[in-house]
Design an enzyme around this catalytic site. Structure first.
Site, PDB file in Angstrom:
ATOM      1  CG  HIS A  61      -1.821  -0.971   1.187  1.00 60.19           C
ATOM      2  ND1 HIS A  61      -1.490  -2.595   1.467  1.00 60.19           N
ATOM      3  CD2 HIS A  61      -3.190  -1.308   1.114  1.00 60.19           C
ATOM      4  CE1 HIS A  61      -2.489  -3.271   1.620  1.00 60.19           C
ATOM      5  NE2 HIS A  61      -3.521  -2.665   1.092  1.00 60.19           N
ATOM      6  CG  ASP A 104      -9.148  -8.449   0.343  1.00 55.93           C
ATOM      7  OD1 ASP A 104      -9.211  -8.703   1.527  1.00 55.93           O
ATOM      8  OD2 ASP A 104     -10.648  -8.254  -0.103  1.00 55.93           O
ATOM      9  CB  SER A 105      -6.236  -4.705   1.911  1.00 49.55           C
ATOM     10  OG  SER A 105      -5.398  -4.503   0.488  1.00 49.55           O
TER      11      SER A 105
END
Length: 190
Positions: A61, A104-105
């Site tokens: 990120h 995913d995150s």
């Protein structure tokens, strides 16, 4: 047979769309035009006997676009796996149809699949080393979007040696704490 089962969910919509109106195409236009080119590219890739394995490696990120508390709460180790069928065309460009799933995150499984293309620069005309740039036209679905499938056209970058590739895409974002993610995976040509 395994290839057709694994990739059918990805390729079928492309084939249906590319084949629309194929019966009404005149003989003179049969090997020309955008739709015929798409159909040929997808068919040649689909019929390839070369397979790949994808192993997600990292989700970064962008620190300049995320608040520290968000970064601290996000998963950046996207465990998962994927498979694809690929080919190199007469110009040495790579084409693939693939499916992959990863965490995913938010540590929730996210599926993705589609078509990918890269062209290469081969340092010193090497047969083994390649640096690639291209794109993927993919479809994904996420829990935070109620599992509604949506398109994900994304850029691709890679550094490759022989059959091993480190491949990445950058997911852009338009506001703080969304998107702006560098997603990287290993690609092994079997």
């Amino acid at each position: 047979m395994l290839k057709k089962l694994i990739l059918s969910f990805v390729a079928l919509p492309f084939f249906v769309f590319a084949n629309e109106g194929a019966e009404s195409t005149s003989k003179n236009d049969e090997n020309t035009g955008i739709w015929q080119g798409i159909k040929n590219t997808l068919s040649e890739t689909w019929n390839s006997d070369k397979y790949e394995l994808y192993i997600p490696a990292n989700t970064w990120h962008n620190r300049a676009t995320y608040d520290r508390d968000k970064i601290d709460s996000y998963n950046e180790r996207p465990w998962g796996i994927g498979a694809g069928v690929y080919r190199f065309d007469k110009d040495g460009d790579w084409h693939a149809l693939y499916i992959m799933e990863f965490q995913d995150s938010h540590n929730v499984i996210e599926p993705i699949g589609g078509y990918a293309y890269q062209t290469y620069w081969r340092p010193g005309n090497s047969d083994k080393w390649r640096i690639g740039i291209g794109y993927t036209l993919s479809i994904t679905a996420r829990k935070d979007y109620n599992w509604i499938p949506f398109p994900a056209p994304l850029p691709l970058f890679s550094i490759e040696y022989d059959r091993l590739s480190i491949q990445s895409t950058y997911v852009p974002g338009v506001k703080r704490n969304t998107g702006n993610i560098l997603f990287t995976w290993l690609r092994w040509q079997l």
